[in-house]
Design a protein around this motif. Structure first.
Motif, PDB file in Angstrom:
ATOM      1  N   VAL A 206       0.845  -1.205   0.000  1.00 48.09           N
ATOM      2  CA  VAL A 206       0.000   0.000   0.000  1.00 48.09           C
ATOM      3  C   VAL A 206       0.874   1.246   0.000  1.00 48.09           C
ATOM      4  N   GLY A 207       1.893   1.258   0.853  1.00 47.14           N
ATOM      5  CA  GLY A 207       2.782   2.416   0.931  1.00 47.14           C
ATOM      6  C   GLY A 207       3.516   2.681  -0.371  1.00 47.14           C
ATOM      7  N   SER A 208       4.070   1.627  -0.974  1.00 48.79           N
ATOM      8  CA  SER A 208       4.845   1.811  -2.206  1.00 48.79           C
ATOM      9  C   SER A 208       3.953   2.213  -3.379  1.00 48.79           C
ATOM     10  N   ARG A 209       2.740   1.662  -3.439  1.00 45.68           N
ATOM     11  CA  ARG A 209       1.857   2.007  -4.554  1.00 45.68           C
ATOM     12  C   ARG A 209       1.258   3.404  -4.403  1.00 45.68           C
ATOM     13  N   LEU A 210       1.024   3.829  -3.178  1.00 39.19           N
ATOM     14  CA  LEU A 210       0.550   5.201  -2.967  1.00 39.19           C
ATOM     15  C   LEU A 210       1.609   6.208  -3.411  1.00 39.19           C
ATOM     16  N   LEU A 211       2.876   5.886  -3.185  1.00 39.52           N
ATOM     17  CA  LEU A 211       3.957   6.775  -3.618  1.00 39.52           C
ATOM     18  C   LEU A 211       4.072   6.824  -5.132  1.00 39.52           C
ATOM     19  N   LYS A 212       3.735   5.716  -5.785  1.00 41.85           N
ATOM     20  CA  LYS A 212       3.765   5.721  -7.254  1.00 41.85           C
ATOM     21  C   LYS A 212       2.636   6.588  -7.817  1.00 41.85           C
ATOM     22  N   ILE A 213       1.493   6.557  -7.127  1.00 42.98           N
ATOM     23  CA  ILE A 213       0.347   7.363  -7.571  1.00 42.98           C
ATOM     24  C   ILE A 213       0.540   8.828  -7.191  1.00 42.98           C
ATOM     25  N   TYR A 214       0.973   9.051  -5.944  1.00 40.90           N
ATOM     26  CA  TYR A 214       1.178  10.415  -5.423  1.00 40.90           C
ATOM     27  C   TYR A 214       2.599  10.518  -4.857  1.00 40.90           C
ATOM     28  N   PRO A 215       3.588  10.917  -5.675  1.00 45.05           N
ATOM     29  CA  PRO A 215       4.982  10.968  -5.204  1.00 45.05           C
ATOM     30  C   PRO A 215       5.196  11.822  -3.961  1.00 45.05           C
ATOM     31  N   ASP A 216       4.330  12.822  -3.718  1.00 40.62           N
ATOM     32  CA  ASP A 216       4.511  13.670  -2.542  1.00 40.62           C
ATOM     33  C   ASP A 216       3.631  13.239  -1.364  1.00 40.62           C
ATOM     34  N   PHE A 217       3.097  12.012  -1.424  1.00 43.49           N
ATOM     35  CA  PHE A 217       2.308  11.497  -0.305  1.00 43.49           C
ATOM     36  C   PHE A 217       3.214  11.262   0.896  1.00 43.49           C
ATOM     37  N   ASP A 218       2.781  11.729   2.049  1.00 41.69           N
ATOM     38  CA  ASP A 218       3.549  11.565   3.284  1.00 41.69           C
ATOM     39  C   ASP A 218       2.572  11.612   4.446  1.00 41.69           C
ATOM     40  N   VAL A 219       2.523  10.543   5.246  1.00 40.52           N
ATOM     41  CA  VAL A 219       1.551  10.480   6.344  1.00 40.52           C
ATOM     42  C   VAL A 219       1.770  11.580   7.362  1.00 40.52           C
ATOM     43  N   ARG A 220       2.979  12.131   7.404  1.00 39.90           N
ATOM     44  CA  ARG A 220       3.266  13.195   8.370  1.00 39.90           C
ATOM     45  C   ARG A 220       2.489  14.467   8.063  1.00 39.90           C
ATOM     46  N   ARG A 221       2.062  14.628   6.823  1.00 41.34           N
ATOM     47  CA  ARG A 221       1.273  15.800   6.457  1.00 41.34           C
ATOM     48  C   ARG A 221      -0.123  15.745   7.080  1.00 41.34           C
ATOM     49  N   TYR A 222      -0.518  14.561   7.557  1.00 37.66           N
ATOM     50  CA  TYR A 222      -1.852  14.384   8.130  1.00 37.66           C
ATOM     51  C   TYR A 222      -1.780  14.186   9.646  1.00 37.66           C
ATOM     52  N   GLY A 223      -0.571  14.390  10.206  1.00 40.87           N
ATOM     53  CA  GLY A 223      -0.416  14.298  11.655  1.00 40.87           C
ATOM     54  C   GLY A 223      -0.108  12.917  12.175  1.00 40.87           C
ATOM     55  N   TYR A 224       0.335  12.002  11.296  1.00 38.81           N
ATOM     56  CA  TYR A 224       0.658  10.638  11.711  1.00 38.81           C
ATOM     57  C   TYR A 224       2.135  10.351  11.457  1.00 38.81           C
ATOM     58  N   SER A 225       2.698   9.441  12.248  1.00 40.58           N
ATOM     59  CA  SER A 225       4.092   9.065  12.045  1.00 40.58           C
ATOM     60  C   SER A 225       4.223   7.695  11.390  1.00 40.58           C
ATOM     61  N   MET A 226       3.136   6.903  11.415  1.00 43.39           N
ATOM     62  CA  MET A 226       3.163   5.547  10.852  1.00 43.39           C
ATOM     63  C   MET A 226       1.999   5.370   9.877  1.00 43.39           C
ATOM     64  N   LEU A 227       2.266   4.664   8.775  1.00 42.67           N
ATOM     65  CA  LEU A 227       1.243   4.453   7.756  1.00 42.67           C
ATOM     66  C   LEU A 227       0.059   3.667   8.309  1.00 42.67           C
ATOM     67  N   TYR A 228       0.320   2.622   9.099  1.00 42.12           N
ATOM     68  CA  TYR A 228      -0.794   1.794   9.573  1.00 42.12           C
ATOM     69  C   TYR A 228      -1.719   2.572  10.499  1.00 42.12           C
ATOM     70  N   LYS A 229      -1.149   3.497  11.280  1.00 46.22           N
ATOM     71  CA  LYS A 229      -1.983   4.334  12.149  1.00 46.22           C
ATOM     72  C   LYS A 229      -2.875   5.253  11.311  1.00 46.22           C
ATOM     73  N   PHE A 230      -2.321   5.758  10.236  1.00 41.44           N
ATOM     74  CA  PHE A 230      -3.073   6.623   9.325  1.00 41.44           C
ATOM     75  C   PHE A 230      -4.230   5.854   8.689  1.00 41.44           C
ATOM     76  N   LEU A 231      -3.969   4.636   8.216  1.00 38.29           N
ATOM     77  CA  LEU A 231      -5.000   3.832   7.553  1.00 38.29           C
ATOM     78  C   LEU A 231      -6.087   3.394   8.529  1.00 38.29           C
ATOM     79  N   GLU A 232      -5.725   3.180   9.785  1.00 39.52           N
ATOM     80  CA  GLU A 232      -6.720   2.773  10.787  1.00 39.52           C
ATOM     81  C   GLU A 232      -7.756   3.867  11.039  1.00 39.52           C
ATOM     82  N   ALA A 233      -7.436   5.092  10.665  1.00 43.21           N
ATOM     83  CA  ALA A 233      -8.372   6.202  10.878  1.00 43.21           C
ATOM     84  C   ALA A 233      -9.505   6.221   9.858  1.00 43.21           C
TER      85      ALA A 233
END
Length: 327
Positions: A206-233
């Motif tokens: 999920v992480g690698s494919r999101l970066l291919k779709i959106y190269p500037d995707f970063d969970v830190r922009r949404y207030g999270y430090s871990m991808l799984y925590k972000f997805l659980e929301a």
């Protein structure tokens, strides 16, 4: 250097990036591999680069002198591009980190990717979308600085304010953050594709494919430090733990699905033995369940979803599809 660790060339455009970002840049790049080249480009006879001169020695960064032959032209661009191609042809690196907020490096990033290099871009919020999309990964410098907790120098802040106001449109360009709805939709699509192929969806994929779709995707922009925590929301996504293995699937409310299937059965039954037009059934579903999306149930087409419901069969007539109820 650890065995098999990726090697990166760090090339910094001093004309478009402030020295305050150097520690966050190096910390972030260390996650990807070992930095074997550290070069920064600018006119070091100019007082504009005074901030950089103080940090170059302590961070072992080699300054490359490029005189500004013509006022108003960014003379560092050509020197940085030529060096990048020279480094590429040595075959001694696996990737490049291009640090700039200038769209002039868009073609360079694309060219390096064409040669099989992993290109990490770093720049300020004002960085044009073209350069962001040309990189494999793009990270916003303000985000890194915020995460590092370092204070900004007021003088630098004022200098940057002046520089930021200069652009083709006369206004500061600022990239829009990818909406959470777009991300959720992209993840659901990834999960659906894997389910159709009988595969589970790993968190890493999920992480690698999101970066291919959106190269500037970063969970830190949404207030999270871990991808799984972000997805659980997300209400429609579920993170599953199997020991140290994490997979992502779609959260399905059994009660909602039961109500949906019962409603569809009632609609088809009321149409009689000749069946109900598939398009009409779809319209009735969307009217009753406003937020219905067939992708949320693991299907890419309405006919496949309805055809999966017990007692329902899809038949093709002359120019349309019909849903028929079978006892």
């Amino acid at each position: 250097m650890r065995e098999n660790e990726s090697r990166y060339a760090l090339l910094i455009d001093a004309d478009n990036v402030s020295a305050k970002y150097i520690k966050p840049i190096l910390d972030e790049l260390s996650k990807y591999g070992n930095v074997t080249y550290k070069r920064i480009y600018g006119d070091w006879t100019s007082t504009r680069q005074s901030g950089w001169k103080e940090v170059l020695l302590e961070n072992s960064i080699s300054p490359i002198q490029q005189y500004s032959y013509t006022y108003g032209k960014n003379a560092t661009d050509s020197a940085m591009i030529i060096d990048a191609m020279d480094i590429l042809y040595t075959g001694k690196v696996d990737g490049f980190c291009l640090v700039s907020s200038d769209s002039d490096f868009t073609r360079l990033a694309s060219r390096l990717r064409e040669s099989g290099q992993n290109v990490i871009g770093m720049g300020e919020e004002k960085t044009p979308t073209a350069f962001r999309q040309a990189c494999n990964i793009f990270t916003t410098l303000e985000l890194l600085l915020e995460e590092s907790g370092e204070d900004e120098d007021m003088e630098e802040k004022e200098d940057e304010k002046l520089r930021d106001t200069v652009s083709l449109s006369g206004k500061k360009a600022k990239a829009e953050k990818i909406s959470k709805e777009q991300i959720e939709e992209a993840v659901i699509k990834i999960i659906t594709e894997n389910e159709n192929n009988g595969k589970e969806t790993e968190l890493g994929e999920v992480g690698s494919r999101l970066l291919k779709i959106y190269p500037d995707f970063d969970v830190r922009r949404y207030g999270y430090s871990m991808l799984y925590k972000f997805l659980e929301a997300f209400s429609k996504l579920k993170v599953n733990r199997q020991g140290t293995r994490l997979t992502v699937s779609m959260y399905e409310d059994p009660g909602r699905r039961d109500n949906l299937e019962k409603y569809i059965l009632d609609v088809v039954k009321s149409a009689g033995s000749h069946g109900a037009d598939l398009g009409m059934v779809g319209q009735r579903i969307h009217t009753k369940f406003k937020d219905f999306r067939v992708q949320d149930y693991g299907y890419s087409q309405m006919k496949n979803f309805i055809g999966s419901i017990p007692h329902l069969r899809i038949e093709k007539m002359e120019n349309h599809m019909v849903v028929i109820y079978e006892k």
